[in-house]
Design a protein around this motif. Sequence first.
Motif, PDB file in Angstrom:
ATOM      1  N   SER A 108       1.712   5.849  17.506  1.00 27.47           N
ATOM      2  CA  SER A 108       0.241   5.903  17.013  1.00 27.47           C
ATOM      3  C   SER A 108      -0.053   4.702  16.216  1.00 27.47           C
ATOM      4  CB  SER A 108      -0.199   7.349  16.503  1.00 27.47           C
ATOM      5  OG  SER A 108       0.148   7.104  15.099  1.00 27.47           O
ATOM      6  N   SER A 109      -0.954   4.030  16.526  1.00 27.39           N
ATOM      7  CA  SER A 109      -0.874   2.744  15.547  1.00 27.39           C
ATOM      8  C   SER A 109      -1.576   3.177  13.866  1.00 27.39           C
ATOM      9  CB  SER A 109      -2.441   1.971  15.141  1.00 27.39           C
ATOM     10  OG  SER A 109      -3.374   2.720  15.854  1.00 27.39           O
ATOM     11  N   ILE A 110      -1.697   4.329  13.587  1.00 30.81           N
ATOM     12  CA  ILE A 110      -1.897   4.380  12.162  1.00 30.81           C
ATOM     13  C   ILE A 110      -0.600   4.869  11.281  1.00 30.81           C
ATOM     14  CG2 ILE A 110      -2.738   6.391  10.582  1.00 30.81           C
ATOM     15  CD1 ILE A 110      -5.083   4.555  12.000  1.00 30.81           C
ATOM     16  N   LYS A 111       0.955   4.994  13.012  1.00 33.30           N
ATOM     17  CA  LYS A 111       1.926   4.917  11.844  1.00 33.30           C
ATOM     18  C   LYS A 111       3.136   4.292  12.070  1.00 33.30           C
ATOM     19  CE  LYS A 111       3.320   9.959  13.657  1.00 33.30           C
ATOM     20  NZ  LYS A 111       4.525  10.380  14.330  1.00 33.30           N
ATOM     21  N   ILE A 112       2.264   3.361  12.460  1.00 34.45           N
ATOM     22  CA  ILE A 112       2.949   1.649  12.205  1.00 34.45           C
ATOM     23  C   ILE A 112       1.958   1.111  11.307  1.00 34.45           C
ATOM     24  CG2 ILE A 112       2.930  -0.600  13.529  1.00 34.45           C
ATOM     25  CD1 ILE A 112       3.055   1.183  16.183  1.00 34.45           C
ATOM     26  N   ILE A 113       0.643   1.614  10.992  1.00 31.19           N
ATOM     27  CA  ILE A 113       0.446   0.839   9.986  1.00 31.19           C
ATOM     28  C   ILE A 113       1.219   1.603   8.450  1.00 31.19           C
ATOM     29  CG2 ILE A 113      -2.129   0.483   8.348  1.00 31.19           C
ATOM     30  CD1 ILE A 113      -1.799  -1.121  11.507  1.00 31.19           C
ATOM     31  N   LYS A 114       1.050   3.106   8.504  1.00 33.65           N
ATOM     32  CA  LYS A 114       1.529   2.995   7.121  1.00 33.65           C
ATOM     33  C   LYS A 114       3.028   2.712   7.154  1.00 33.65           C
ATOM     34  CE  LYS A 114      -1.243   7.577   6.966  1.00 33.65           C
ATOM     35  NZ  LYS A 114      -1.080   9.158   7.355  1.00 33.65           N
ATOM     36  N   ILE A 115       3.897   2.309   7.978  1.00 36.65           N
ATOM     37  CA  ILE A 115       5.431   1.866   7.415  1.00 36.65           C
ATOM     38  C   ILE A 115       5.119   0.342   6.749  1.00 36.65           C
ATOM     39  CG2 ILE A 115       7.044   0.551   9.195  1.00 36.65           C
ATOM     40  CD1 ILE A 115       7.094   2.951  10.815  1.00 36.65           C
ATOM     41  N   LEU A 116       3.317  -0.839   7.365  1.00 42.30           N
ATOM     42  CA  LEU A 116       3.997  -1.888   6.503  1.00 42.30           C
ATOM     43  C   LEU A 116       3.252  -1.757   5.111  1.00 42.30           C
ATOM     44  CD1 LEU A 116       1.582  -3.539   8.717  1.00 42.30           C
ATOM     45  CD2 LEU A 116       4.339  -3.669   8.760  1.00 42.30           C
ATOM     46  N   ILE A 117       3.344  -0.653   4.249  1.00 40.47           N
ATOM     47  CA  ILE A 117       2.196   0.186   2.879  1.00 40.47           C
ATOM     48  C   ILE A 117       3.610   0.413   2.255  1.00 40.47           C
ATOM     49  CG2 ILE A 117       1.511   1.155   1.584  1.00 40.47           C
ATOM     50  CD1 ILE A 117      -0.377   1.941   4.255  1.00 40.47           C
ATOM     51  N   ILE A 118       5.297  -0.003   2.810  1.00 46.16           N
ATOM     52  CA  ILE A 118       6.144   0.908   2.212  1.00 46.16           C
ATOM     53  C   ILE A 118       6.985  -0.606   1.214  1.00 46.16           C
ATOM     54  CG2 ILE A 118       8.734   1.561   1.610  1.00 46.16           C
ATOM     55  CD1 ILE A 118       7.618   2.503   4.497  1.00 46.16           C
ATOM     56  N   TRP A 119       6.310  -1.328   1.827  1.00 45.79           N
ATOM     57  CA  TRP A 119       7.026  -3.370   0.959  1.00 45.79           C
ATOM     58  C   TRP A 119       5.216  -3.235  -0.019  1.00 45.79           C
ATOM     59  CZ3 TRP A 119       7.498  -3.658   6.518  1.00 45.79           C
ATOM     60  CH2 TRP A 119       8.894  -3.237   6.677  1.00 45.79           C
ATOM     61  N   CYS A 120       5.321  -3.745  -1.166  1.00 45.95           N
ATOM     62  CA  CYS A 120       4.403  -3.834  -1.815  1.00 45.95           C
ATOM     63  C   CYS A 120       4.699  -5.808  -2.642  1.00 45.95           C
ATOM     64  CB  CYS A 120       3.671  -3.092  -3.145  1.00 45.95           C
ATOM     65  SG  CYS A 120       2.799  -3.160  -4.266  1.00 45.95           S
TER      66      CYS A 120
ATOM     67  N   MET B 258      -3.683  -4.360   1.443  1.00 44.07           N
ATOM     68  CA  MET B 258      -4.047  -5.041   0.403  1.00 44.07           C
ATOM     69  C   MET B 258      -4.721  -3.833  -0.492  1.00 44.07           C
ATOM     70  SD  MET B 258      -2.305  -6.334  -1.959  1.00 44.07           S
ATOM     71  CE  MET B 258      -2.495  -6.409  -4.100  1.00 44.07           C
ATOM     72  N   GLU B 259      -5.604  -3.345  -0.473  1.00 43.81           N
ATOM     73  CA  GLU B 259      -6.032  -2.298  -0.568  1.00 43.81           C
ATOM     74  C   GLU B 259      -5.908  -0.902  -0.208  1.00 43.81           C
ATOM     75  OE1 GLU B 259      -9.655  -2.605  -2.150  1.00 43.81           O
ATOM     76  OE2 GLU B 259      -9.551  -4.265  -1.427  1.00 43.81           O
ATOM     77  N   ARG B 260      -4.457  -0.302   0.370  1.00 43.42           N
ATOM     78  CA  ARG B 260      -4.588   0.819   0.842  1.00 43.42           C
ATOM     79  C   ARG B 260      -2.889   0.869  -0.403  1.00 43.42           C
ATOM     80  NH1 ARG B 260      -4.943   3.293   6.462  1.00 43.42           N
ATOM     81  NH2 ARG B 260      -2.578   4.049   5.757  1.00 43.42           N
ATOM     82  N   ARG B 261      -2.954  -0.653  -0.924  1.00 36.91           N
ATOM     83  CA  ARG B 261      -1.261  -1.202  -1.373  1.00 36.91           C
ATOM     84  C   ARG B 261      -2.626   0.005  -3.078  1.00 36.91           C
ATOM     85  NH1 ARG B 261       0.173  -5.888   0.356  1.00 36.91           N
ATOM     86  NH2 ARG B 261       1.366  -4.761   2.184  1.00 36.91           N
ATOM     87  N   LYS B 262      -3.286  -0.467  -3.753  1.00 37.83           N
ATOM     88  CA  LYS B 262      -3.840  -0.563  -4.032  1.00 37.83           C
ATOM     89  C   LYS B 262      -4.599   1.651  -4.482  1.00 37.83           C
ATOM     90  CE  LYS B 262      -7.288  -3.818  -4.982  1.00 37.83           C
ATOM     91  NZ  LYS B 262      -8.945  -4.828  -4.701  1.00 37.83           N
ATOM     92  N   ILE B 263      -4.752   2.006  -3.357  1.00 36.26           N
ATOM     93  CA  ILE B 263      -5.115   3.503  -3.462  1.00 36.26           C
ATOM     94  C   ILE B 263      -3.570   3.722  -3.649  1.00 36.26           C
ATOM     95  CG2 ILE B 263      -5.333   5.752  -1.653  1.00 36.26           C
ATOM     96  CD1 ILE B 263      -7.865   3.274  -0.050  1.00 36.26           C
ATOM     97  N   ALA B 264      -2.640   3.397  -3.034  1.00 33.30           N
ATOM     98  CA  ALA B 264      -1.369   4.363  -3.153  1.00 33.30           C
ATOM     99  C   ALA B 264      -1.084   4.616  -4.899  1.00 33.30           C
ATOM    100  CB  ALA B 264      -0.500   4.166  -2.449  1.00 33.30           C
ATOM    101  N   ASP B 265      -1.366   2.755  -5.188  1.00 32.62           N
ATOM    102  CA  ASP B 265      -0.704   3.273  -6.760  1.00 32.62           C
ATOM    103  C   ASP B 265      -1.426   3.923  -7.965  1.00 32.62           C
ATOM    104  OD1 ASP B 265       1.260   1.587  -5.952  1.00 32.62           O
ATOM    105  OD2 ASP B 265       0.494  -0.394  -6.373  1.00 32.62           O
ATOM    106  N   THR B 266      -3.047   3.920  -7.566  1.00 33.36           N
ATOM    107  CA  THR B 266      -4.332   4.398  -8.056  1.00 33.36           C
ATOM    108  C   THR B 266      -3.647   5.812  -7.745  1.00 33.36           C
ATOM    109  OG1 THR B 266      -5.502   2.907  -7.923  1.00 33.36           O
ATOM    110  CG2 THR B 266      -6.224   5.470  -8.273  1.00 33.36           C
ATOM    111  N   VAL B 267      -3.499   6.440  -6.394  1.00 34.47           N
ATOM    112  CA  VAL B 267      -4.055   8.020  -6.488  1.00 34.47           C
ATOM    113  C   VAL B 267      -1.310   8.525  -7.035  1.00 34.47           C
ATOM    114  CG1 VAL B 267      -2.708  10.014  -4.846  1.00 34.47           C
ATOM    115  CG2 VAL B 267      -4.641   8.330  -4.694  1.00 34.47           C
ATOM    116  N   LEU B 268      -1.000   7.297  -7.454  1.00 34.35           N
ATOM    117  CA  LEU B 268       0.633   7.706  -8.123  1.00 34.35           C
ATOM    118  C   LEU B 268      -0.216   8.317  -9.520  1.00 34.35           C
ATOM    119  CD1 LEU B 268       3.376   8.429  -7.759  1.00 34.35           C
ATOM    120  CD2 LEU B 268       3.880   5.740  -8.259  1.00 34.35           C
ATOM    121  N   TYR B 269      -1.085   7.137 -10.150  1.00 34.02           N
ATOM    122  CA  TYR B 269      -0.829   7.017 -11.004  1.00 34.02           C
ATOM    123  C   TYR B 269      -1.934   8.588 -11.875  1.00 34.02           C
ATOM    124  CZ  TYR B 269      -1.608   4.530 -16.243  1.00 34.02           C
ATOM    125  OH  TYR B 269      -1.905   4.367 -16.933  1.00 34.02           O
TER     126      TYR B 269
END
Length: 166
Positions: A12-24, A69-80
Amino acid sequence: MEFVIRSCSQFSSIKIIKILIIWCPQYGIYINRLETIQRKFMRFLQYKCKQYDTSYESRCKRHHILPLMERRKIADTVLYVKIAQSLVDCPNLLSSVKLRVPNRSVRRLVTLFIPQCHTKYRHNSFLVRTATQVNRLLESNDLDLFNSKPSKFKQAIASDWFESVS
């Protein structure tokens, strides 16, 4: 990019987009390179759906996909937030969350203490970068660092971005 397009039929396209978030990455050149992959994917998705938008942001809004970039902000904020609420069991990180307690009454209450940074490397570190983001969210939204669920922070960042895109 060709890998992403070939993989669309298998994943699915969502899984591929999620792979790109790993690198920050922190440098603009690397951020733009990763964002370019998603831009190309969004153009491909636009072609497949036969819905044409002129800007990248409007394509993202149409398909309900945030920029990386927004998805990385979300991931960082949720972890914090999870660290601050002790939902992540790591005492070393929890001790790094510094609350700001003013010694006198102030008009603008800033919840988290952010140390002065003399280098870009320190300014871009996870704790400083994310504490700044959380402070902005706490000021502009009706959120509480310790009583609001992490998903509320996620919704606040996403809705702020979707509202800013016209």
